[in-house]
Design an enzyme around this catalytic site. Structure first.
Site, PDB file in Angstrom:
ATOM      1  N   GLY A 132       0.819  -1.201   0.000  1.00 36.57           N
ATOM      2  CA  GLY A 132       0.000   0.000   0.000  1.00 36.57           C
ATOM      3  C   GLY A 132       0.857   1.256   0.000  1.00 36.57           C
ATOM      4  O   GLY A 132       1.736   1.428  -0.839  1.00 36.57           O
ATOM      5  N   SER A 133       0.619   2.128   0.955  1.00 33.94           N
ATOM      6  CA  SER A 133       1.371   3.388   1.043  1.00 33.94           C
ATOM      7  C   SER A 133       2.792   3.207   1.573  1.00 33.94           C
ATOM      8  O   SER A 133       3.571   4.167   1.590  1.00 33.94           O
ATOM      9  CB  SER A 133       0.615   4.376   1.948  1.00 33.94           C
ATOM     10  OG  SER A 133      -0.646   4.704   1.407  1.00 33.94           O
ATOM     11  N   ILE A 158      -2.572   0.656 -10.306  1.00 29.82           N
ATOM     12  CA  ILE A 158      -1.745   1.428 -11.235  1.00 29.82           C
ATOM     13  C   ILE A 158      -2.617   2.055 -12.320  1.00 29.82           C
ATOM     14  O   ILE A 158      -3.184   1.353 -13.171  1.00 29.82           O
ATOM     15  CB  ILE A 158      -0.660   0.545 -11.875  1.00 29.82           C
ATOM     16  CG1 ILE A 158       0.155  -0.179 -10.788  1.00 29.82           C
ATOM     17  CG2 ILE A 158       0.242   1.388 -12.766  1.00 29.82           C
ATOM     18  CD1 ILE A 158       0.803   0.734  -9.761  1.00 29.82           C
ATOM     19  N   GLU A 242       3.106  15.319  -6.522  1.00 26.49           N
ATOM     20  CA  GLU A 242       1.945  14.439  -6.640  1.00 26.49           C
ATOM     21  C   GLU A 242       0.876  14.793  -5.611  1.00 26.49           C
ATOM     22  O   GLU A 242      -0.321  14.850  -5.924  1.00 26.49           O
ATOM     23  CB  GLU A 242       2.363  12.976  -6.462  1.00 26.49           C
ATOM     24  CG  GLU A 242       1.187  12.011  -6.583  1.00 26.49           C
ATOM     25  CD  GLU A 242       1.584  10.559  -6.397  1.00 26.49           C
ATOM     26  OE1 GLU A 242       0.688   9.706  -6.328  1.00 26.49           O
ATOM     27  OE2 GLU A 242       2.799  10.275  -6.316  1.00 26.49           O
ATOM     28  N   GLN A 279     -32.822  28.915   5.214  1.00 24.66           N
ATOM     29  CA  GLN A 279     -31.601  29.298   5.940  1.00 24.66           C
ATOM     30  C   GLN A 279     -30.659  28.124   6.177  1.00 24.66           C
ATOM     31  O   GLN A 279     -29.434  28.267   6.039  1.00 24.66           O
ATOM     32  CB  GLN A 279     -31.961  29.950   7.273  1.00 24.66           C
ATOM     33  CG  GLN A 279     -30.754  30.523   8.000  1.00 24.66           C
ATOM     34  CD  GLN A 279     -31.122  31.123   9.340  1.00 24.66           C
ATOM     35  OE1 GLN A 279     -31.393  30.401  10.285  1.00 24.66           O
ATOM     36  NE2 GLN A 279     -31.147  32.457   9.413  1.00 24.66           N
ATOM     37  N   THR A 365      -2.477   7.562   1.763  1.00 26.69           N
ATOM     38  CA  THR A 365      -3.730   7.735   2.499  1.00 26.69           C
ATOM     39  C   THR A 365      -3.639   8.903   3.480  1.00 26.69           C
ATOM     40  O   THR A 365      -2.557   9.323   3.883  1.00 26.69           O
ATOM     41  CB  THR A 365      -4.088   6.465   3.279  1.00 26.69           C
ATOM     42  OG1 THR A 365      -3.093   6.254   4.304  1.00 26.69           O
ATOM     43  CG2 THR A 365      -4.139   5.242   2.369  1.00 26.69           C
TER      44      THR A 365
END
Length: 389
Positions: A132-133, A158, A242, A279, A365
């Site tokens: 993952g990250s 990807i 990025e 409102q 994330t």
């Protein structure tokens, strides 16, 4: 907006908006349904010079300032296809960024130049199924053998992973060194041993997103990008751009959502009056519009600092963290303003809501970004450019 944008910027925006309306918008519903963007549009983008706005003139680019990129990103969001926008910017600012920064002169002449014209489409392959990250936890390997490397491993999530012509791939050349043993390679799509599986996504439907497998892919040594074992540094070097791109995307789609919702509220009536006269609804939109404007102005200021040469990794991380959060909450509330129609596919808000949800996930994330920011503001960790500009 003459604080950041000149008359030339505004003319560029007008021509881009006109181009997108004529050449892209008529095809978007088809591309969203099929998950395949017709090849002709890439070359049309190339003919207009949109892929080369901030790349060197010697490869066919225009070497313009970063606010032209801001305009490109903003206008791509306004046509309401996060998938199409992602396919374009993943090519232009993920794959091509590495070609320009780490590619040899031969690679730039062959791949960067043809990426600017739209003849070649690229993708960046970093994220893995088990990581993952966590970029440092990468498992893909590149083993040196004679005059080539043998790459094995897998990647996932990807963008452009199925239909691109080339792949920028990160793999470990010295696994025992951890993150310090990672390198970047340029692979052609037709190299034996590369396979792609298209993923079925909640949003970003127009873009192709792939899980990739590399089975003993033989890669010539001259396809090593930059220096061996410097791949992690290269990746980190480009993360600020990025993250800022995703922050800009977020404020742009949120701004468009507010505009659309306000237009609907002006026309829709309930209990004898326009719903923009209630409102509770007025104040909700006032709050959301204020948050979007703050995000936009913050992002513009980061772009200006980046142009001046500042290393804005902290601010870019903050941009992505908050802008994507604001976009999600804004689009959620804008959808609510449409009532049942917000839940109908014929109205743009349903697609916008699905597409926006990827913002806090893709490109790192929100949870990861919070820890990165915490290290900088609490632990006083300083991040510096990993390589020379």
């Amino acid at each position: 907006m003459n604080l950041y944008f000149t008359e030339e910027h505004n003319l560029f925006r007008e021509s881009l908006r006109d181009f997108l309306k004529k050449e892209v918008v008529p095809h978007l519903d088809k591309w969203e349904e099929t998950g395949t963007i017709d090849r002709f549009i890439w070359e049309k983008f190339g003919e207009m010079g949109f892929f080369g706005v901030n790349y060197p003139e010697e490869y066919g680019g225009m070497n313009l300032d970063l606010f032209y990129t801001v305009i490109l990103l903003e206008e791509l969001q306004r046509i309401n296809s996060g998938g199409f926008a992602a396919a374009i910017w993943a090519h232009a600012y993920l794959a091509m960024t590495h070609l320009n920064a780490e590619g040899s002169e031969e690679i730039k002449q062959e791949y960067l130049a043809k990426s600017i014209t739209g003849e070649k489409i690229g993708c960046l392959c970093i994220t893995e199924p088990f990581g993952g990250s966590d970029v440092a936890g990468m498992r893909s390997t590149a083993v040196e053998k004679d005059d080539h490397y043998i790459i094995n491993g897998s990647k996932t999530f990807i963008t452009n992973g199925v239909y691109s012509d080339y792949l920028i791939v990160a793999a470990k050349t010295n696994p025992e060194l951890g993150a310090k043993g990672m390198s970047i390679f340029l692979l052609d799509r037709d190299m034996p041993g590369i396979s792609a599986t298209k993923l079925n996504k909640l949003g970003w439907r127009a873009s192709d997103t792939a899980e990739l497998a590399f089975d003993n892919v033989k890669v010539p040594k001259d396809r090593l990008m930059g220096e061996k074992n410097m791949g992690f540094n290269y990746i980190m070097q480009h993360f600020a751009l990025e993250r800022l791109i995703m922050g800009i995307n977020a404020h742009a789609r949120a701004e468009y959502a507010v505009e659309y919702a306000l237009g609907y509220m002006e026309e829709r009536t309930a209990f004898g009056k326009k719903i923009n006269e209630f409102q509770a609804l007025r104040h909700k939109m006032a709050e959301r519009a204020s948050e979007v404007e703050m995000a936009k102005q913050f992002n513009y200021s980061i772009v200006k600092r980046m142009i001046l040469g500042d290393y804005v990794v902290k601010e870019a991380s903050m941009s992505k963290l908050l802008s994507t959060k604001i976009a999600d909450e804004t689009i959620y509330d804008c959808l609510q303003m449409l009532g049942g129609y917000g839940y109908i596919e014929e109205y743009p808000m349903a697609r916008m809501w699905r597409d926006s949800r990827l913002g806090p996930i893709g490109g790192g994330t929100s949870e990861i970004l919070k820890e990165i920011i915490a290290k900088m503001i609490i632990d006083k960790k300083e991040y510096r450019p990993a390589t020379k500009a």
